[in-house]
Design a protein around this motif. Structure first.
Motif, PDB file in Angstrom:
ATOM      1  N   VAL A  88       0.056  -7.679  11.745  1.00 28.73           N
ATOM      2  CA  VAL A  88      -1.202  -7.342  11.079  1.00 28.73           C
ATOM      3  C   VAL A  88      -0.953  -7.486   9.583  1.00 28.73           C
ATOM      4  O   VAL A  88      -0.131  -6.774   9.007  1.00 28.73           O
ATOM      5  N   ARG A  89      -1.646  -8.447   8.982  1.00 30.11           N
ATOM      6  CA  ARG A  89      -1.384  -8.823   7.592  1.00 30.11           C
ATOM      7  C   ARG A  89      -2.213  -7.994   6.624  1.00 30.11           C
ATOM      8  O   ARG A  89      -3.244  -7.429   6.988  1.00 30.11           O
ATOM      9  N   SER A  90      -1.770  -8.019   5.376  1.00 27.85           N
ATOM     10  CA  SER A  90      -2.481  -7.352   4.291  1.00 27.85           C
ATOM     11  C   SER A  90      -3.960  -7.723   4.313  1.00 27.85           C
ATOM     12  O   SER A  90      -4.301  -8.901   4.429  1.00 27.85           O
ATOM     13  N   GLY A  91      -4.827  -6.716   4.213  1.00 24.41           N
ATOM     14  CA  GLY A  91      -6.262  -6.989   4.176  1.00 24.41           C
ATOM     15  C   GLY A  91      -6.910  -7.005   5.545  1.00 24.41           C
ATOM     16  O   GLY A  91      -8.126  -6.986   5.645  1.00 24.41           O
ATOM     17  N   GLN A  92      -6.098  -7.034   6.605  1.00 28.16           N
ATOM     18  CA  GLN A  92      -6.686  -7.004   7.948  1.00 28.16           C
ATOM     19  C   GLN A  92      -6.851  -5.559   8.389  1.00 28.16           C
ATOM     20  O   GLN A  92      -6.065  -4.688   8.013  1.00 28.16           O
ATOM     21  N   SER A 131       1.568  -4.948   7.748  1.00 24.05           N
ATOM     22  CA  SER A 131       1.918  -5.183   6.347  1.00 24.05           C
ATOM     23  C   SER A 131       1.292  -4.168   5.407  1.00 24.05           C
ATOM     24  O   SER A 131       0.291  -3.529   5.749  1.00 24.05           O
ATOM     25  N   ALA A 132       1.863  -4.067   4.219  1.00 21.19           N
ATOM     26  CA  ALA A 132       1.254  -3.268   3.170  1.00 21.19           C
ATOM     27  C   ALA A 132      -0.148  -3.803   2.924  1.00 21.19           C
ATOM     28  O   ALA A 132      -0.355  -5.013   2.863  1.00 21.19           O
ATOM     29  N   GLY A 133      -1.110  -2.895   2.823  1.00 21.56           N
ATOM     30  CA  GLY A 133      -2.485  -3.332   2.603  1.00 21.56           C
ATOM     31  C   GLY A 133      -3.241  -3.620   3.887  1.00 21.56           C
ATOM     32  O   GLY A 133      -4.406  -3.977   3.837  1.00 21.56           O
ATOM     33  N   VAL A 165       7.717  -2.983  11.753  1.00 27.78           N
ATOM     34  CA  VAL A 165       7.714  -2.131  10.572  1.00 27.78           C
ATOM     35  C   VAL A 165       6.279  -1.732  10.241  1.00 27.78           C
ATOM     36  O   VAL A 165       5.386  -2.573  10.250  1.00 27.78           O
ATOM     37  N   ARG A 186       4.198  -0.827   7.303  1.00 30.64           N
ATOM     38  CA  ARG A 186       4.167  -0.761   5.842  1.00 30.64           C
ATOM     39  C   ARG A 186       2.772  -0.417   5.332  1.00 30.64           C
ATOM     40  O   ARG A 186       2.606  -0.040   4.195  1.00 30.64           O
ATOM     41  N   GLU A 241       7.563   2.801   6.870  1.00 30.94           N
ATOM     42  CA  GLU A 241       7.520   2.530   5.429  1.00 30.94           C
ATOM     43  C   GLU A 241       6.052   2.560   5.006  1.00 30.94           C
ATOM     44  O   GLU A 241       5.610   1.794   4.170  1.00 30.94           O
ATOM     45  N   GLU A 282       2.146   3.265   3.880  1.00 30.77           N
ATOM     46  CA  GLU A 282       1.399   3.692   2.700  1.00 30.77           C
ATOM     47  C   GLU A 282       0.700   5.010   2.994  1.00 30.77           C
ATOM     48  O   GLU A 282       0.577   5.863   2.126  1.00 30.77           O
TER      49      GLU A 282
END
Lengths: 270, 242
Positions: B142-146, B162-164, B178, B180, B201, B203
């Motif tokens: 799952v990528r940033s912004g999703q 991911s972060a975000g 992970v 994030r 990790e 947010e």
């Protein structure tokens, strides 16, 4: 069947256009008929990097709007055979990029080219979305820096959800990582992210590491893609990148700091 | 362990200790207060099984009791208690009934047990539900912004968040990679929801609206396989149980 490759990043200034120019030039050098399209409508740069800015007559938007045909707009590269550039319009904005228009131009290019490289603008708005929508493969250009990595992650998410392949349920866009402006000694000191750090976060295959090099700036200003600069680290790294893309198994160079010679060690006290 | 700790040895040892325990209680649903009728029925019952009621704790349920003709004041809980005791039962308290009846029962020394009908009904609806058919498995990172939301079920991610990025579920969240970004479990208020991840990790993590941002997550747990759940309305972050 032609392959459409988008060079994208999310973030600006990381080396998309430099990568597009050198990658397209490298493919053409190796004998593949290659077209490279500047999708950065309104902020035309690719023609400068490739040294053809004074030969632009018609552009991508003219072709989309039917004001010119492809043969009139394509600029033949003067450095290598088999390479053509489709420049962006400097006077229009990204709204001029219609999905139907872009698809028509790409379909036309597929008839006569083996590789079509789409140089994406920064951001995640229309220009970037249009550049990646029809892609078969994607080169995600990232600098070893947290904000760049996060933006690349965002773009990877968009590739996986909003490309035509994703929307039609086709096999996903093949992803490649290009880590540019890499300075191994600074990564070793912890000033910048290491190759491993970036790979761990993004989790996609590494196609190439381009070392930070003054030659990149010089060749940009001279309008010569850096891959043509024999003897420069960055040029050699792009050469490896193209070979790897075409299936060669080459080790990554320029990812460890250069070893200091005996005299250098003596004088730096290290 | 508790007994060997210094607080509980020798003279410092407290006179007693309170612990929760569960007992099976017989509930006696009382329909009327006619003592003679009750005694007759009890005699019958005891005949059928002579030792059945020996010290059987019972709760007297007043829900179905008809309103006494002579008013609440005529109800003799003391007498009822003695009758039941005579036949071996051990009344421990009453439940339901009007506030007046309850007050009278208290006067007679019979405590009023809490009405657990709504609680038990609510409990039944949660854990007895079969593994939700709405659960979703995400096979890609799952990528940033999703943002991924699973209504009425669990979310399982076979990769990194991911972060975000945001993963949200009405039920539990499992991340086999992970974490994030942000993970919000039990967003419709399910305090029983858990979050599991291979490396914490994050947010932000949240269960049923109780949240913690990365700064508030103990650094000891950072980067490790962890599980997160609510205990007494507090987020507990602990090593993933193996």
């Amino acid at each position: 069947m032609a392959t459409v490759i988008v060079v994208t990043s999310g973030k600006g200034g990381v080396g998309k256009t430099t990568t597009s120019a050198s990658f397209a030039t490298g493919l053409a050098q190796r004998g593949y008929r290659t077209a490279v399209i500047d999708f950065d409508v309104g902020l035309r740069n690719l023609d400068l990097i490739m040294g053809c800015e004074r030969r632009v007559v018609y552009d991508f938007i003219n072709v989309i709007n039917g004001e010119a045909n492809l043969n009139q707009a394509l600029i033949r590269d003067k450095h290598v055979e088999n390479l053509y550039i489709l420049p962006a319009s400097q006077t229009r904005d990204k709204e001029a990029l219609t999905k139907e228009g872009v698809e028509r131009v790409l379909d036309d290019l597929r008839q006569s080219f083996e590789y079509i490289v789409c140089d994406s603008p920064a951001g995640i708005e229309r220009g970037a979305l249009m550049a990646l929508y029809f892609a078969d493969e994607a080169m995600v250009v990232t600098n070893p820096e947290v904000s760049s990595v996060r933006d690349s992650d965002r773009i990877l998410g968009i590739l996986a959800s909003r490309s035509r392949r994703a929307e039609q349920g086709d096999p996903p866009v093949k992803e490649h990582l290009v880590l540019s402006r890499y300075a191994p000694e600074r990564a070793d000191r912890g000033d910048m992210l290491s190759v491993e750090d970036v790979l761990e976060i993004l989790g996609i295959p590494l196609l190439g590491v381009i070392p930070e090099s003054p030659t990149v700036l010089q060749s940009s200003n001279a309008g010569v893609p850096v891959i043509l600069e024999e003897g420069s680290d960055a040029g050699a790294a792009y050469g490896d990148l193209v070979d790897r893309f075409l299936g060669k198994n080459l080790p990554h160079r320029f990812i460890t700091p250069p070893k200091k010679g005996f005299l250098k060690r003596l004088f730096s006290g290290g | 362990m508790l007994l060997s700790s210094p607080r509980f040895t020798g003279e410092n040892r407290p006179p007693f200790e309170l612990k929760g325990s569960l007992f099976t209680l017989t509930v006696l649903h009382l329909f009327q207060l006619d003592r003679a009728a009750i005694e007759r029925h009890l005699t019958d019952k005891v005949k059928q099984a002579p030792s059945f009621f020996n010290d059987t704790p019972v709760v007297i349920d007043l829900d179905a009791l008809a309103e006494p003709r002579d008013g609440v004041d005529s109800v003799d809980f003391q007498g009822l208690y003695q009758t039941l005791r005579q036949y071996g039962m051990a009344p421990v308290g009453i439940r339901h009934g009007s506030p007046e009846l309850q007050a009278r029962a208290r006067l007679a020394g019979l405590p009023v047990l809490p009405d657990n009908r709504s609680a038990s009904a609510a409990k039944k609806s949660e854990p007895t539900e079969p593994p939700s058919p709405h659960s979703r498995v995400i096979h890609h990172p799952v990528r940033s912004g999703q943002q991924i939301y699973v209504a009425d079920g669990d979310l399982i991610v076979l990769g990194a968040v991911s972060a975000g990025a945001e993963v949200i579920a009405d039920g539990n969240i499992h991340i086999y990679g992970v974490l994030r970004g942000r993970a919000l479990a039990g967003v419709k208020g399910d305090v029983e929801a858990w979050i599991f991840c291979q490396s914490l990790e994050a947010e932000l993590i949240s269960i049923a609206g109780r949240y913690r941002i990365s700064e508030q997550i103990d650094s000891a747990g950072q980067g490790k396989a962890m599980q997160i759940h609510l205990v007494d309305d507090r987020l507990v972050i602990e090593a993933l149980a193996h």
